[in-house]
Design an enzyme around this catalytic site. Sequence first.
Site, PDB file in Angstrom:
ATOM      1  CG  ASP A  25      -1.736   1.215   1.417  1.00 34.85           C
ATOM      2  OD1 ASP A  25      -1.937   1.921   0.415  1.00 34.85           O
ATOM      3  OD2 ASP A  25      -2.192   1.460   2.545  1.00 34.85           O
ATOM      4  CG  ASP A  33      -1.178   1.477  -3.872  1.00 28.61           C
ATOM      5  OD1 ASP A  33       0.020   1.390  -4.200  1.00 28.61           O
ATOM      6  OD2 ASP A  33      -1.550   1.975  -2.774  1.00 28.61           O
ATOM      7  CG  ASP A 102      -6.782 -13.095 -13.448  1.00 30.62           C
ATOM      8  OD1 ASP A 102      -7.590 -13.874 -13.977  1.00 30.62           O
ATOM      9  OD2 ASP A 102      -6.147 -13.365 -12.416  1.00 30.62           O
ATOM     10  CG  ASP A 204     -11.438 -16.210 -13.383  1.00 29.95           C
ATOM     11  OD1 ASP A 204     -10.709 -16.617 -12.463  1.00 29.95           O
ATOM     12  OD2 ASP A 204     -12.664 -16.010 -13.255  1.00 29.95           O
ATOM     13  CD  GLU A 258      -9.351 -20.729 -12.085  1.00 33.33           C
ATOM     14  OE1 GLU A 258      -9.299 -20.922 -10.869  1.00 33.33           O
ATOM     15  OE2 GLU A 258     -10.200 -19.981 -12.608  1.00 33.33           O
ATOM     16  CG  HIS A 333      -6.020 -15.798  -6.270  1.00 32.91           C
ATOM     17  ND1 HIS A 333      -5.500 -16.459  -7.359  1.00 32.91           N
ATOM     18  CD2 HIS A 333      -7.304 -15.539  -6.564  1.00 32.91           C
ATOM     19  CE1 HIS A 333      -6.439 -16.577  -8.268  1.00 32.91           C
ATOM     20  NE2 HIS A 333      -7.545 -16.033  -7.826  1.00 32.91           N
ATOM     21  CG  ASP A 334      -8.826 -18.994  -6.255  1.00 34.02           C
ATOM     22  OD1 ASP A 334      -9.248 -17.950  -5.721  1.00 34.02           O
ATOM     23  OD2 ASP A 334      -8.863 -19.201  -7.482  1.00 34.02           O
TER      24      ASP A 334
HETATM   25  C1  GLC Z   1     -11.376 -18.174 -10.325  1.00 32.34           C
HETATM   26  C2  GLC Z   1     -10.550 -17.206  -9.517  1.00 32.34           C
HETATM   27  C3  GLC Z   1     -11.236 -16.975  -8.208  1.00 32.34           C
HETATM   28  C4  GLC Z   1     -12.574 -16.363  -8.478  1.00 32.34           C
HETATM   29  C5  GLC Z   1     -13.382 -17.204  -9.455  1.00 32.34           C
HETATM   30  C6  GLC Z   1     -14.525 -16.434 -10.005  1.00 32.34           C
HETATM   31  O1  GLC Z   1     -11.468 -19.407  -9.749  1.00 32.34           O
HETATM   32  O2  GLC Z   1      -9.254 -17.691  -9.379  1.00 32.34           O
HETATM   33  O3  GLC Z   1     -10.489 -16.181  -7.338  1.00 32.34           O
HETATM   34  O4  GLC Z   1     -13.290 -16.239  -7.285  1.00 32.34           O
HETATM   35  O5  GLC Z   1     -12.633 -17.611 -10.562  1.00 32.34           O
HETATM   36  O6  GLC Z   1     -14.072 -15.433 -10.861  1.00 32.34           O
END
Ligand code: GLC
Length: 564
Positions: A25, A33, A102, A204, A258, A333-334
């Site tokens: 930050d 940011d 992304d 994504d 993904e 991040h998931d």
């Molecule tokens: C993917 C992302 C996740 C998000 C989901 C919906 O799995 O990695 O963080 O919540 O898609 O966009």
Amino acid sequence: MKHNTERKWWKEGVVYQIYPRSFQDTTGNGIGDLQGIIKRLDYIQSLGVDIIWLNPVYTSPNDDNGYDISDYRNIMAEFGTMDDMDELMTQMKKRGLRLVMDLVVNHSSDEHEWFVESRKSRDNAYRDYYHWWPAEKGTPPKRFSYFDEDSNAWKYDEPTDSYYLHYYSAKQPDLKWENPKVREEVYDLMKFWFDKGIDGFRMDVISTISKDVNYPELPEKYKGDFIPYYADGPHLHEYLKEMNQKVLSKYDVMTVGEAPGVNQEQALNFVDEDRKELNMFFHFDLMSLDREPGETFKMRKEQWKLTEFKKVFSEWDGVFAQKGWGSLYLNNHDFPRSVSRWGNDSKTHWQNSATLLQTFLLSMRGTPYFLYGEEIGMTNIKFDSISDYQDINTHSRYKAIKKAGGDLETFLKEEKHAGRDNARTPMQWNTQHNSGFSEAKPWLKINENYKEGINVAEQEPEKDSVLNYFRTMVQVRKDHLALVYGAYQLLLANNELVYAYLRSWEDERFLVLLNFSTKRSSVTIDEVRFDKAHLIISNDDAENNKIDNHFELTPYQASIYKVF
Ligand code: GLC
């Protein structure tokens, strides 16, 4: 010729994933940011990584932290402006760093102007940008939703007396790819970013963009596990080919999709070079290893076993042995922090298990992806209370269990291992206030172990720190192309403590030995001649423990030998 030894920058690169909200930050609002990332570029460069994957930074009401985009061509106000973005790109280019953004186009935000229009009337020009089911046809066939507390992916919308489809939250309506106009919009926005100079997209949930627009009843076999159904849409590969032809083929960029629900048999349909679709994708087999079948976030009762772990990596390596290319990740991040999940975050074993996992990812075939903080061994935060969580996923599952009168205590216990916020806590820069992340109260609590050695500043001068081991290991991969392109051969397949494999390419051969356990473990390797084995890197004093082809490995010891 074998495709997968064809040299490419995105095969040789190491990826560093940044969750911008949590990195640095600079404005004093407790949220990371773009200027914060710019400030830390020298650090990122010093790691030796090549590519930054940035989680979404586009304008968003943040129902799902930027995965609900209301303007694909603008920057989220909390993160900065387009000028900051341009500056970030310029500063990255100066340092030879590539940028992967992304691309979130399975759905938009309900606040995107397309949806604002779409829901106004049944004959609106944007109506067909989304999936609608008129209420006079009755209740639509069941579709599951990830972030809906009733797991209902259809939401009734009053103005037009219809339901719309949302695989994620109700604020994330699914875009209708079957409409060619939607596809053109997506291609246009991709071009917008490529023309600005970005180097690729992480796409994504790209496996779920194609839907059967007759919305039939979900076939019985998918009721326990709907994800493979979502990933098997009728026109998916048509769309990816079209996207490649109209956009991707025109630029030197990388793509990684993904792909929840995609299995090994389907894999090459995405990444076989001759099909001209994507370069790589993320499968979910490792991420579901310690989960209930068909459940992405629910922990299974039994501990995961090393033989299962080896099986996932060995089988997937086999899938891409001739064609395509794999992507390697232990967290993102998931999913929870790698050292807490696949290593051991106790005081005794944290250091060596963190470096063992780095050794592993950086010595496998495929492109390795690291999550910010993985280079210093950041761990799960393990929140005690629901109020500490910010993630919509945790909150919606909590509400669902509460509604059903389920066991909330067990849920919270399990969430310490499964919750997505474990991987999203602020970056631990130093031992100062809020770990140097922010002057203000951070949007998500910081892991207190930033005061106990898990921070950049303290690890920087320490020769053997997790951070400096990471740098050395990245360099080892760079120095030996065999670790990138070499054939992989699993040894000791049934051993539950030690993961051992060979990587061979041209006339170079490497043996990787990883003791995934808290015990001293001894192994005998018959495949190589050890009189000439030469130690390349180790997180422990390995040389002393080797006699002929017999090794004594200390807990979480990781060593790589050049062998003949
Ligand atoms: C993917 C992302 C996740 C998000 C989901 C919906 O799995 O990695 O963080 O919540 O898609 O966009």
